[in-house]
Motif scaffolding. Sequence first.
Motif, PDB file in Angstrom:
ATOM      1  N   ASN A 464      22.132 -29.562  48.634  1.00  0.00           N
ATOM      2  CA  ASN A 464      22.512 -29.475  47.225  1.00  0.00           C
ATOM      3  C   ASN A 464      24.019 -29.592  47.025  1.00  0.00           C
ATOM      4  OD1 ASN A 464      19.939 -29.294  46.186  1.00  0.00           O
ATOM      5  ND2 ASN A 464      19.904 -27.049  46.240  1.00  0.00           N
ATOM      6  N   SER A 465      24.792 -29.142  48.025  1.00  0.00           N
ATOM      7  CA  SER A 465      26.250 -29.208  47.888  1.00  0.00           C
ATOM      8  C   SER A 465      26.764 -30.641  47.883  1.00  0.00           C
ATOM      9  CB  SER A 465      26.923 -28.419  49.016  1.00  0.00           C
ATOM     10  OG  SER A 465      26.581 -28.966  50.279  1.00  0.00           O
ATOM     11  N   VAL A 466      25.979 -31.572  48.403  1.00  0.00           N
ATOM     12  CA  VAL A 466      26.400 -32.976  48.429  1.00  0.00           C
ATOM     13  C   VAL A 466      25.506 -33.827  47.536  1.00  0.00           C
ATOM     14  CG1 VAL A 466      27.532 -32.879  50.663  1.00  0.00           C
ATOM     15  CG2 VAL A 466      25.083 -33.315  50.566  1.00  0.00           C
ATOM     16  N   ARG A 467      24.839 -33.205  46.604  1.00  0.00           N
ATOM     17  CA  ARG A 467      23.961 -33.949  45.694  1.00  0.00           C
ATOM     18  C   ARG A 467      24.728 -35.022  44.910  1.00  0.00           C
ATOM     19  NH1 ARG A 467      18.994 -31.649  42.115  1.00  0.00           N
ATOM     20  NH2 ARG A 467      18.824 -33.372  40.619  1.00  0.00           N
ATOM     21  N   PRO A 468      25.973 -34.772  44.453  1.00  0.00           N
ATOM     22  CA  PRO A 468      26.702 -35.842  43.747  1.00  0.00           C
ATOM     23  C   PRO A 468      26.840 -37.116  44.565  1.00  0.00           C
ATOM     24  CG  PRO A 468      27.782 -33.732  43.414  1.00  0.00           C
ATOM     25  CD  PRO A 468      26.720 -33.498  44.444  1.00  0.00           C
ATOM     26  N   PHE A 469      26.986 -36.968  45.873  1.00  0.00           N
ATOM     27  CA  PHE A 469      27.089 -38.150  46.736  1.00  0.00           C
ATOM     28  C   PHE A 469      25.819 -38.991  46.651  1.00  0.00           C
ATOM     29  CE2 PHE A 469      25.715 -39.725  50.927  1.00  0.00           C
ATOM     30  CZ  PHE A 469      26.657 -40.713  51.144  1.00  0.00           C
ATOM     31  N   PHE A 470      24.670 -38.341  46.776  1.00  0.00           N
ATOM     32  CA  PHE A 470      23.404 -39.082  46.724  1.00  0.00           C
ATOM     33  C   PHE A 470      23.137 -39.621  45.323  1.00  0.00           C
ATOM     34  CE2 PHE A 470      22.870 -36.626  50.591  1.00  0.00           C
ATOM     35  CZ  PHE A 470      22.247 -37.541  51.431  1.00  0.00           C
ATOM     36  N   THR A 471      23.625 -38.915  44.308  1.00  0.00           N
ATOM     37  CA  THR A 471      23.480 -39.426  42.946  1.00  0.00           C
ATOM     38  C   THR A 471      24.243 -40.728  42.794  1.00  0.00           C
ATOM     39  OG1 THR A 471      23.224 -37.185  42.053  1.00  0.00           O
ATOM     40  CG2 THR A 471      23.871 -38.915  40.507  1.00  0.00           C
ATOM     41  N   GLN A 472      25.466 -40.774  43.369  1.00  0.00           N
ATOM     42  CA  GLN A 472      26.235 -42.015  43.289  1.00  0.00           C
ATOM     43  C   GLN A 472      25.566 -43.147  44.053  1.00  0.00           C
ATOM     44  OE1 GLN A 472      30.648 -42.011  43.016  1.00  0.00           O
ATOM     45  NE2 GLN A 472      30.469 -40.000  44.007  1.00  0.00           N
ATOM     46  N   LEU A 473      24.871 -42.807  45.135  1.00  0.00           N
ATOM     47  CA  LEU A 473      24.158 -43.852  45.870  1.00  0.00           C
ATOM     48  C   LEU A 473      23.013 -44.424  45.043  1.00  0.00           C
ATOM     49  CD1 LEU A 473      23.798 -42.697  49.596  1.00  0.00           C
ATOM     50  CD2 LEU A 473      25.276 -44.463  48.652  1.00  0.00           C
ATOM     51  N   GLY A 474      22.462 -43.601  44.176  1.00  0.00           N
ATOM     52  CA  GLY A 474      21.351 -44.073  43.352  1.00  0.00           C
ATOM     53  C   GLY A 474      20.075 -43.290  43.520  1.00  0.00           C
ATOM     54  N   VAL A 475      20.120 -42.146  44.225  1.00  0.00           N
ATOM     55  CA  VAL A 475      18.928 -41.315  44.360  1.00  0.00           C
ATOM     56  C   VAL A 475      18.541 -40.808  42.968  1.00  0.00           C
ATOM     57  CG1 VAL A 475      18.008 -39.170  45.306  1.00  0.00           C
ATOM     58  CG2 VAL A 475      19.421 -40.656  46.721  1.00  0.00           C
ATOM     59  N   SER A 476      17.266 -40.932  42.617  1.00  0.00           N
ATOM     60  CA  SER A 476      16.786 -40.540  41.294  1.00  0.00           C
ATOM     61  C   SER A 476      15.894 -39.312  41.388  1.00  0.00           C
ATOM     62  CB  SER A 476      16.017 -41.700  40.650  1.00  0.00           C
ATOM     63  OG  SER A 476      14.938 -42.102  41.476  1.00  0.00           O
ATOM     64  N   ASP A 477      15.467 -38.820  40.219  1.00  0.00           N
ATOM     65  CA  ASP A 477      14.623 -37.624  40.201  1.00  0.00           C
ATOM     66  C   ASP A 477      13.251 -37.892  40.812  1.00  0.00           C
ATOM     67  OD1 ASP A 477      16.584 -36.091  39.089  1.00  0.00           O
ATOM     68  OD2 ASP A 477      15.914 -36.398  37.028  1.00  0.00           O
ATOM     69  N   VAL A 478      12.624 -38.975  40.393  1.00  0.00           N
ATOM     70  CA  VAL A 478      11.285 -39.340  40.890  1.00  0.00           C
ATOM     71  C   VAL A 478      11.255 -40.843  41.110  1.00  0.00           C
ATOM     72  CG1 VAL A 478      10.080 -37.393  39.816  1.00  0.00           C
ATOM     73  CG2 VAL A 478      10.412 -39.526  38.534  1.00  0.00           C
ATOM     74  N   PRO A 479      10.300 -41.341  41.895  1.00  0.00           N
ATOM     75  CA  PRO A 479      10.198 -42.791  42.077  1.00  0.00           C
ATOM     76  C   PRO A 479       9.887 -43.490  40.751  1.00  0.00           C
ATOM     77  CG  PRO A 479       8.911 -41.615  43.729  1.00  0.00           C
ATOM     78  CD  PRO A 479       9.314 -40.615  42.715  1.00  0.00           C
ATOM     79  N   SER A 480      10.353 -44.712  40.628  1.00  0.00           N
ATOM     80  CA  SER A 480      10.059 -45.493  39.434  1.00  0.00           C
ATOM     81  C   SER A 480       8.613 -45.972  39.468  1.00  0.00           C
ATOM     82  CB  SER A 480      10.994 -46.692  39.343  1.00  0.00           C
ATOM     83  OG  SER A 480      10.737 -47.589  40.406  1.00  0.00           O
ATOM     84  N   ALA A 481       8.084 -46.283  38.323  1.00  0.00           N
ATOM     85  CA  ALA A 481       6.701 -46.769  38.233  1.00  0.00           C
ATOM     86  C   ALA A 481       6.517 -48.053  39.021  1.00  0.00           C
ATOM     87  CB  ALA A 481       6.326 -46.976  36.762  1.00  0.00           C
ATOM     88  N   SER A 482       7.495 -48.960  38.912  1.00  0.00           N
ATOM     89  CA  SER A 482       7.364 -50.237  39.622  1.00  0.00           C
ATOM     90  C   SER A 482       7.359 -50.017  41.129  1.00  0.00           C
ATOM     91  CB  SER A 482       8.489 -51.184  39.213  1.00  0.00           C
ATOM     92  OG  SER A 482       9.744 -50.584  39.471  1.00  0.00           O
ATOM     93  N   TYR A 483       8.158 -49.055  41.587  1.00  0.00           N
ATOM     94  CA  TYR A 483       8.190 -48.735  43.019  1.00  0.00           C
ATOM     95  C   TYR A 483       6.835 -48.196  43.480  1.00  0.00           C
ATOM     96  CZ  TYR A 483       9.471 -46.104  47.240  1.00  0.00           C
ATOM     97  OH  TYR A 483       9.526 -45.598  48.509  1.00  0.00           O
TER      98      TYR A 483
END
Length: 555
Positions: A464-483
């Motif tokens: 959780n302390s490095v969550r901003p890093f993964f957010t910048q990479l593009g990690v999302s809350d849940v998978p997209s429907a198309s995925y």
Amino acid sequence: DFPGSVVKGFPLFELAEVDDAHEGRYVTLDSGKEWKTIPSLPFELPRAVHCGVLKAKPQFTPLYEALGVGVLQPADLYLHYLLPVWSSFTLDQVTPMMLYLRDNYDIMSRDVAFKTLLLQTPLLYVSPGEYALVSSLFSVHPSIMSMLPRSQYLPEAYTDPSWGPLLTKLGIRRDLRHDEYLELARLLEAEHNSSAPCSPEQEARLREQSKALVDYLVENFAELSSATPSFVADLSGCSFLASQPDTGCPPLVSLDSGLLHSHHAAVATSMYLVENKLSEAISTLPALVRNPPITKIIDHLFVLVDRNVPAWLERTTYTEIAWKKICALVTKIIMHIQTDPSATPELLRSEFCTRDHQHSPREGLGQEGIHLINMYLDGLTDPTTPTLTPSALPPSPSSAIPSSPPSSSNSLPTLLSPRGQLALYPSCFPLPPHLNTIVSWDCLFFNLAEDIPPYAYRFPSEWNSVRPFFTQLGVSDVPSASYLMALTRLGDLPFDAHMKILALLASLPAAQEGALPPSELWVPTTTGETHPAMARDHPSSSMPIPCLETTPSSW
């Protein structure tokens, strides 16, 4: 009346020096010269001194005064008669003169003319006829002295501490100018470069000289750096810093290519390491402390995760203590990336989402460098969790990397092999120990209810302390429907995974709004096959499918 003129004609007066112009050491005073006397000295005046000085005798003092014989002070003797012919003296002659000067300098130096000439006169005996000017010599750390020309060495006869005060007053060099310091650093670098590989003896000497230069730098940085604005920049590119031994680094590294101890965890395998004690010393100088380049931090992260963690996982059980150690290290590295102002989203996505360049360990990181990883995995002493060994380091994973990475959220993720077989994708991160695997960042989701191995995983709370890093990479809350819909088309998708995907798909707002195209949704049959959800003529599954507005009525 006192018959002074008569008395002067008698050879009663003893010279203080040996004078070949007279038959003996006794002279008359009727020669028309201005005679003087000096106090008793601990040395005889050499033959080269022709000063017409009479030896002082207490019983003659009233007579000398009556005859008009003046008193020559020691400062005047040195000023007018000794210093002008100093280079003609032998070592035996000059030694007592220097001792007298050392013991009486404070009084004699009140004479400004004497003091001025003394500072300009080469005083220190080097060899017959050769004397050195005090202000041209150095008295610094022996390791630094060994780097200087012999002509700048303080003669051994004057290295005794008792000479220190006098030599200091005469201008002995105890400090280096900024250009002299840079020159010594460059000389050390040149010797290192010209003699690689170094012998053990030579390497030990280079390291000792490096330590002396760093000690001097720390003590005198303000003076050195204030002399010219370019000092730090000029010094940073010079390889004069001793490296950490037994790490595969060359003996000497530069500030540009090396890193300080405080940054070891961030770039230990992608940059050279400065020796620990030197690193601690330099860390006290803020002007020389800089963050390692962001690309080097990322290189280190990839080297660790791509080449060492997979090799380690293949050899041992992925226990909780091991995962915590690895996760702590990965987190620490990511924290460096996350707090670096240059780590923009564009740069991170370029580094983690493309393969235009290969990330590899720095030159020299071979068998000796394996312990750099073990250094941070220290404590993995459980019998089932052995530390890395040189044989565990696999070849570069570039050959195992697919030719093109996922380009968007519509793409399938990098598919990882089953438990224990790892595809070395160059942006993978270790997951909790019960999963015993590492995954690509684009398989992580912040708010996933449950894992769907090997395609989607919950984001570990430990990160959780490095969550901003993964957010910048593009990690999302849940998978997209198309995925998710693309995942349903995988032929080898396990039945339970398929059902989880469908359940997750049904929970998305798009499904509730009826916006998902049924033609792209595939569902499983009891025989393990998958078919488009709109195909009404295939066998029906006995398993209920989560409610989707687009699910065929036959389901």
